[in-house]
Design an enzyme around this catalytic site. Structure first.
Site, PDB file in Angstrom:
ATOM      1  N   ASP A 304      10.932   9.291   9.489  1.00 53.16           N
ATOM      2  CA  ASP A 304       9.799   8.378   9.467  1.00 53.16           C
ATOM      3  C   ASP A 304      10.286   7.017   9.909  1.00 53.16           C
ATOM      4  O   ASP A 304      11.483   6.778  10.019  1.00 53.16           O
ATOM      5  CB  ASP A 304       9.052   8.396   8.135  1.00 53.16           C
ATOM      6  CG  ASP A 304       9.853   7.791   7.018  1.00 53.16           C
ATOM      7  OD1 ASP A 304      11.063   7.621   7.205  1.00 53.16           O
ATOM      8  OD2 ASP A 304       9.257   7.503   5.986  1.00 53.16           O
ATOM      9  N   ASP A 341      -2.989  -4.163  -5.220  1.00 55.85           N
ATOM     10  CA  ASP A 341      -2.196  -3.290  -4.352  1.00 55.85           C
ATOM     11  C   ASP A 341      -0.720  -3.510  -4.667  1.00 55.85           C
ATOM     12  O   ASP A 341      -0.133  -4.528  -4.298  1.00 55.85           O
ATOM     13  CB  ASP A 341      -2.511  -3.630  -2.890  1.00 55.85           C
ATOM     14  CG  ASP A 341      -1.726  -2.766  -1.919  1.00 55.85           C
ATOM     15  OD1 ASP A 341      -1.004  -1.856  -2.378  1.00 55.85           O
ATOM     16  OD2 ASP A 341      -1.824  -3.010  -0.703  1.00 55.85           O
ATOM     17  N   GLU A 345       3.936  -4.005   0.733  1.00 59.06           N
ATOM     18  CA  GLU A 345       3.086  -4.678   1.717  1.00 59.06           C
ATOM     19  C   GLU A 345       2.045  -5.529   1.000  1.00 59.06           C
ATOM     20  O   GLU A 345       1.836  -6.699   1.337  1.00 59.06           O
ATOM     21  CB  GLU A 345       2.381  -3.658   2.616  1.00 59.06           C
ATOM     22  CG  GLU A 345       3.290  -2.934   3.609  1.00 59.06           C
ATOM     23  CD  GLU A 345       3.966  -1.703   3.008  1.00 59.06           C
ATOM     24  OE1 GLU A 345       3.832  -1.474   1.777  1.00 59.06           O
ATOM     25  OE2 GLU A 345       4.636  -0.961   3.756  1.00 59.06           O
ATOM     26  N   ARG A 374      -3.773   4.878   0.403  1.00 61.92           N
ATOM     27  CA  ARG A 374      -3.364   6.277   0.549  1.00 61.92           C
ATOM     28  C   ARG A 374      -3.005   6.536   2.007  1.00 61.92           C
ATOM     29  O   ARG A 374      -3.643   5.979   2.915  1.00 61.92           O
ATOM     30  CB  ARG A 374      -4.478   7.228   0.105  1.00 61.92           C
ATOM     31  CG  ARG A 374      -4.628   7.257  -1.429  1.00 61.92           C
ATOM     32  CD  ARG A 374      -5.451   8.419  -1.914  1.00 61.92           C
ATOM     33  NE  ARG A 374      -6.760   8.427  -1.270  1.00 61.92           N
ATOM     34  CZ  ARG A 374      -7.295   9.489  -0.691  1.00 61.92           C
ATOM     35  NH1 ARG A 374      -6.633  10.626  -0.664  1.00 61.92           N
ATOM     36  NH2 ARG A 374      -8.481   9.427  -0.132  1.00 61.92           N
ATOM     37  N   ALA A 375      -2.000   7.366   2.218  1.00 65.21           N
ATOM     38  CA  ALA A 375      -1.553   7.644   3.585  1.00 65.21           C
ATOM     39  C   ALA A 375      -2.669   8.316   4.388  1.00 65.21           C
ATOM     40  O   ALA A 375      -2.714   8.202   5.610  1.00 65.21           O
ATOM     41  CB  ALA A 375      -0.315   8.524   3.555  1.00 65.21           C
ATOM     42  N   GLU A 376      -3.577   9.002   3.684  1.00 63.59           N
ATOM     43  CA  GLU A 376      -4.666   9.689   4.395  1.00 63.59           C
ATOM     44  C   GLU A 376      -5.703   8.697   4.919  1.00 63.59           C
ATOM     45  O   GLU A 376      -6.165   8.814   6.045  1.00 63.59           O
ATOM     46  CB  GLU A 376      -5.364  10.712   3.487  1.00 63.59           C
ATOM     47  CG  GLU A 376      -4.525  11.942   3.163  1.00 63.59           C
ATOM     48  CD  GLU A 376      -3.500  11.684   2.081  1.00 63.59           C
ATOM     49  OE1 GLU A 376      -3.608  10.656   1.376  1.00 63.59           O
ATOM     50  OE2 GLU A 376      -2.562  12.500   1.957  1.00 63.59           O
ATOM     51  N   ARG A 378      -5.245   5.310   5.018  1.00 64.28           N
ATOM     52  CA  ARG A 378      -4.507   4.187   5.603  1.00 64.28           C
ATOM     53  C   ARG A 378      -5.213   2.849   5.370  1.00 64.28           C
ATOM     54  O   ARG A 378      -5.207   1.978   6.225  1.00 64.28           O
ATOM     55  CB  ARG A 378      -4.234   4.443   7.088  1.00 64.28           C
ATOM     56  CG  ARG A 378      -3.144   5.515   7.242  1.00 64.28           C
ATOM     57  CD  ARG A 378      -2.668   5.674   8.638  1.00 64.28           C
ATOM     58  NE  ARG A 378      -3.557   6.537   9.377  1.00 64.28           N
ATOM     59  CZ  ARG A 378      -3.897   6.344  10.632  1.00 64.28           C
ATOM     60  NH1 ARG A 378      -3.429   5.307  11.293  1.00 64.28           N
ATOM     61  NH2 ARG A 378      -4.690   7.181  11.241  1.00 64.28           N
ATOM     62  N   ASP A 515      10.469  10.478   0.649  1.00 67.05           N
ATOM     63  CA  ASP A 515      10.606  10.041  -0.739  1.00 67.05           C
ATOM     64  C   ASP A 515       9.311  10.157  -1.529  1.00 67.05           C
ATOM     65  O   ASP A 515       9.329  10.156  -2.744  1.00 67.05           O
ATOM     66  CB  ASP A 515      11.140   8.607  -0.809  1.00 67.05           C
ATOM     67  CG  ASP A 515      10.267   7.625  -0.058  1.00 67.05           C
ATOM     68  OD1 ASP A 515       9.248   8.059   0.530  1.00 67.05           O
ATOM     69  OD2 ASP A 515      10.592   6.427  -0.067  1.00 67.05           O
ATOM     70  N   ASP A 519       5.289  13.605   0.734  1.00 67.22           N
ATOM     71  CA  ASP A 519       6.311  14.188   1.612  1.00 67.22           C
ATOM     72  C   ASP A 519       6.779  15.547   1.085  1.00 67.22           C
ATOM     73  O   ASP A 519       7.437  16.303   1.796  1.00 67.22           O
ATOM     74  CB  ASP A 519       7.560  13.284   1.685  1.00 67.22           C
ATOM     75  CG  ASP A 519       7.288  12.003   2.449  1.00 67.22           C
ATOM     76  OD1 ASP A 519       6.472  12.049   3.383  1.00 67.22           O
ATOM     77  OD2 ASP A 519       7.882  10.973   2.099  1.00 67.22           O
TER      78      ASP A 519
HETATM   79  N1  LIG Z   1      -0.675  -1.369   1.283  1.00 68.29           N
HETATM   80  C1  LIG Z   1      -1.368  -1.059   2.373  1.00 68.29           C
HETATM   81  N2  LIG Z   1      -2.663  -1.340   2.448  1.00 68.29           N
HETATM   82  C2  LIG Z   1      -3.370  -1.019   3.526  1.00 68.29           C
HETATM   83  N3  LIG Z   1      -2.883  -0.405   4.599  1.00 68.29           N
HETATM   84  C3  LIG Z   1      -1.595  -0.100   4.601  1.00 68.29           C
HETATM   85  C4  LIG Z   1      -0.766  -0.397   3.486  1.00 68.29           C
HETATM   86  N4  LIG Z   1       0.470   0.048   3.763  1.00 68.29           N
HETATM   87  C5  LIG Z   1       0.413   0.583   4.989  1.00 68.29           C
HETATM   88  N5  LIG Z   1      -0.815   0.522   5.501  1.00 68.29           N
HETATM   89  C6  LIG Z   1      -1.282   1.027   6.787  1.00 68.29           C
HETATM   90  O1  LIG Z   1      -1.272   2.434   6.747  1.00 68.29           O
HETATM   91  C7  LIG Z   1      -0.426   2.954   7.764  1.00 68.29           C
HETATM   92  C8  LIG Z   1       0.265   4.174   7.284  1.00 68.29           C
HETATM   93  O2  LIG Z   1       1.140   3.851   6.245  1.00 68.29           O
HETATM   94  P1  LIG Z   1       2.267   4.863   5.801  1.00 68.29           P
HETATM   95  O3  LIG Z   1       3.127   4.222   4.771  1.00 68.29           O
HETATM   96  O4  LIG Z   1       1.676   6.170   5.522  1.00 68.29           O
HETATM   97  O5  LIG Z   1       3.021   5.080   7.129  1.00 68.29           O
HETATM   98  P2  LIG Z   1       4.094   4.142   7.761  1.00 68.29           P
HETATM   99  O6  LIG Z   1       4.811   3.489   6.670  1.00 68.29           O
HETATM  100  O7  LIG Z   1       3.496   3.292   8.803  1.00 68.29           O
HETATM  101  O8  LIG Z   1       4.908   5.173   8.503  1.00 68.29           O
HETATM  102  P3  LIG Z   1       6.200   5.863   8.042  1.00 68.29           P
HETATM  103  O9  LIG Z   1       5.788   7.277   8.002  1.00 68.29           O
HETATM  104  O10 LIG Z   1       7.086   5.524   9.153  1.00 68.29           O
HETATM  105  O11 LIG Z   1       6.659   5.330   6.742  1.00 68.29           O
HETATM  106  C9  LIG Z   1       0.504   1.827   8.103  1.00 68.29           C
HETATM  107  O12 LIG Z   1       0.974   1.909   9.400  1.00 68.29           O
HETATM  108  C10 LIG Z   1      -0.384   0.620   7.916  1.00 68.29           C
HETATM  109  O13 LIG Z   1      -1.165   0.426   9.070  1.00 68.29           O
HETATM  110 MG   LIG Z   2       5.795   4.956   4.728  1.00 70.25          MG
END
Ligand SMILES: Nc1ncnc2c1ncn2[C@@H]1O[C@H](COP(=O)(O)OP(=O)(O)OP(=O)(O)O)[C@@H](O)[C@H]1O
Ligand SMILES: [Mg+2]
Ligand SMILES: [K+]
Length: 677
Positions: A304, A341, A345, A374-376, A378, A515, A519
């Site tokens: 990632d 949050d 970030e 949530r990663a779903e 975003r 982690d 995942d």
């Molecule tokens: N706390 C947050 N609040 C809102 N949006 C967020 C937050 N953190 C991340 N995001 C958005 O969601 C997206 C996906 O986050 P996620 O952590 O799933 O993936 P990532 O960290 O970008 O990728 P990786 O898989 O490389 O860790 C990010 O690219 C960002 O645009």
């Molecule tokens: Mg991430």
């Protein structure tokens, strides 16, 4: 690497224990697991009988020779046992120090409304305990309330305390570690005897060590060779008898032992144990030897972006208004979307707002509904009681969300977000209802040296794919900067599993790190899943390796160690089999020369006498084992290159070397031995 775990390769007590164990391991019941060496032991026993009862075997004349053969054979078995015992020794030493960590700890168990003090051994899955400053955490669990810094040095060897907190991916704690500040409430996640520490002890101790599929395959080959040579040697006696040559049993046993692959048979288990141990010394816990070997065969690596390729402390560094909005409005709404949050970030947004000196009404959050990241989806944010829906998140997600409410996308949004993404940053859009205010610029940097490491992986023939939840432009920028072979942007956790599945369908072995709880399925699906110790219990449970230092880029080194293990085994197998050719030429002419003088032409080594030739070959056969122990333990030196080139190089070095070295060695030994015989 930590200093605690990094130990000297060998110490005095370790060698003493290994010597003792070499004799204990003579027990035929245990030695039976190593068929090649077992055959040698049986041969040793037969010769011993002939030494003890020479009259019965009509072997009185050759008593001196037989005693010599007996001693060398016994030493051969002891050398092989010593190699294994030595390899096991380091794990045992580490297990002992871990066991000291595993004392009975008293726990403050929450029962009903009150707290009862119980022994840690009484805790079961689901129990809740409170751990305060200075106390040891009584079992593995997840923080459900509070935040504390925890000293995990007992397990990781790393002295800097780590922050553990409820919610998110840093909530898992390990029994036996110490809270150094604050207080946390922990839900226990393991029953007695099944904790991480228990697993770790049994792993390093090798209690659960099972032969890997590769080892089983190689063992089958070694057994087949042993059987073939046994048939050859057994049938040699009647054939020789037909020619009126009387072959003595000890001579036949010596021939057999020289021909069967004793070198690799003696070192095989040490090579496997030492390979696991190298991974452990590197602060990575491999749940099985199979996992380490799979790492050596990896074709594709899924990484990632955030935290693996980049540092991952993605911090808000700028607010960028779009359309006619102002920076202040972006900042204030960004702050409101982040009030609850708890991701790094989210917290960095609040910090930046404070730093820029904007004020907002934190009271608005009371009674609001928190929308967790949530990663779903975003996105993250808050639905305020006054009806305002505040969101921040990936630009495409926020655009879709705004559009679904009939909002209009400001013209310059894409331009600004592309410019952030073009610099490798992550743009987060901030919106309230159907109105987009602007962007948060999350800055992250690629770790130094990444390009070189990916270059190495490429040389090994491993394809790297970066999977990130980030937008395609940021992904492309980081991918180019880091030099990965491919990337997948806007990926959800499900996408990772799909990538793994499609690679595996093509017959490839896949490694990945992770982690988070999301995942876990992908970690379980991958052939090598490396979970971070800082990660959730689910991730650690699913993975077949855990990195105690929580450094996701370590997967690269784990692959190198796996490759080294496979190469070492291959190299020593080649060497062992090539070796036997020279012994054949030493012994066969010697056996027949007395009766058939013409056989002398085969005595190409010009060895002193038939007896000295046999003894010399046997001595060489024995001492090559301890001479190769350092190589078996350290592993053959390894430079990243394609497997075919490696194979060619190794066959040359160890195959050719394996033929030449014993010719020289046996000749030298014979020159010395001839002085006596
Ligand atoms: N706390 C947050 N609040 C809102 N949006 C967020 C937050 N953190 C991340 N995001 C958005 O969601 C997206 C996906 O986050 P996620 O952590 O799933 O993936 P990532 O960290 O970008 O990728 P990786 O898989 O490389 O860790 C990010 O690219 C960002 O645009
Ligand atoms: Mg991430
Ligand atoms: K041999």
């Amino acid at each position: 690497m930590s200093t605690v775990q990094k130990k000297k390769l060998l110490s005095g007590p370790m060698i003493r224990n290994a010597v003792k164990d070499s004799f204990v391991k003579l027990n035929p019941v245990t030695l039976m697991k190593n068929p090649v060496m077992f055959v040698v032991e049986v041969g040793t026993f037969i010769v011993l009988m002939m030494v003890l009862l020479p009259g019965y075997f009509h072997a009185s004349e050759a008593l001196g020779f037989n005693i010599t053969v007996f001693v060398i054979l016994l030493v051969t078995v002891l050398f092989a046992n010593f190699a294994e015992a030595l390899a096991e020794g380091r794990g045992k030493a580490q297990a002992d120090s871990l066991k000291k960590t595993k004392q009975d700890i008293s726990a403050n168990k929450v029962t009903g409304g009150s707290i009862k003090i119980v022994a840690s051994s009484e805790l079961r899955k689901g129990d809740i305990v409170v751990v305060s400053q200075g106390e040891l955490i009584p079992g593995d669990g997840e923080v459900i309330e509070g935040l504390a810094s925890v000293d995990e040095s007992a397990i990781t060897g790393e002295s800097a305390p780590v922050i553990k907190e409820a919610g998110g991916d840093f909530n898992s704690v390990t029994g036996g570690t110490r809270v150094v500040s604050d207080e946390i409430k922990v839900r226990i996640t393991s029953d007695p005897g099944e904790s991480f520490l228990d697993r770790m002890i049994s792993l390093v101790e090798g209690a659960k060590r099972q032969k890997t599929p590769n080892e089983i395959a190689l063992n089958t080959l070694l057994i087949s060779l042993t059987i073939i040579f046994m048939i050859v040697v057994v049938t040699l006696r009647p054939i020789a008898g037909y020619l009126d040559v009387d072959l003595e049993i000890p001579v036949l046993i010596a021939l057999l032992v020289c021909l069967i692959p004793t070198t690799i048979g003696g070192l095989l288990s040490a090579i496997g144990i030492a390979g696991m141990d190298r991974v452990t010394q590197f602060n990575v816990l491999a749940m099985s030897g199979k996992a380490v070997e799979a790492a050596g065969d990896i074709n594709t690596m899924i990484l990632d972006k955030t935290g693996t390729i980049t540092f991952g402390n993605r911090m808000a560094s700028e607010f960028v208004p779009v359309g006619k909005e102002t920076e202040e409005d972006v900042a204030i709404w960004a702050a409101l979307s982040s009030l609850k949050d708890e991701t790094p970030e989210g917290r960095s947004v609040i910090e930046l707002v404070k730093k820029l000196g904007y004020s907002y009404d934190a009271g608005l959050a009371s009674g609001a509904e928190f929308i967790e990241f949530r990663a779903e989806t975003r996105m993250s944010g808050m639905d305020l009681p006054d009806g305002h829906k505040v969101r921040k998140g990936a630009v495409d997600s926020v655009k879709r969300w705004v559009a679904s409410q009939g909002g209009i996308i400001p013209d310059n949004l894409d331009q600004h977000s592309n410019s952030i993404a073009g610099k490798g940053g992550t743009p987060l859009a901030v919106a309230v209802g159907n109105r987009i205010y602007g962007l948060i610029y999350l800055k992250d940097t690629v770790k130094p040296g990444m390009k070189e490491r990916f270059e190495e992986l490429r040389k090994m023939g491993i394809k790297t794919i970066m999977c990130t939840g980030d937008n395609p432009l940021t992904a492309a920028t980081i991918a180019a900067e880091a030099g990965v072979d491919g990337f997948i942007a806007e990926s959800t956790p499900e996408n990772k599993i799909e990538v793994i599945r499609s690679e595996q369908k093509e017959g490839k072995l896949v490694a990945m790190t992770g982690d988070g709880t999301n995942d876990a399925p992908a970690l379980a699906k991958a052939d090598v899943g490396l979970a971070m110790n800082s990660g959730t219990a689910a991730a650690k449970e699913a993975a077949n390796m855990v990195d105690l230092d929580s450094d996701p880029s370590k997967i690269i080194e784990v692959v190198a160690i796996g490759k080294q293990l496979l190469m070492t085994r291959g190299a020593l197998t080649t060497f062992s089999i090539a070796n036997d050719i020279a012994k054949y030429f030493a012994i066969i002419p010697a056996m027949f020369t007395l009766a058939i003088p013409e056989m002398e032409v085969l005595n190409i080594m010009g060895l002193g006498s038939p007896s000295s030739a046999i003894i010399s070959a046997l001595i060489f056969n024995a001492i090559i084992i301890p001479l190769l122990i350092p190589l078996a333990m350290r592993g053959v030196s390894y430079k990243p290159m394609s497997s075919t080139r490696l194979l060619r190089r190794n066959i040359f070095v160890y195959g050719f070397g394996g033929v030449v070295v014993p010719f020289l060695g046996i000749k030298l030994i014979d020159m010395v031995v001839s002085l006596w015989i």
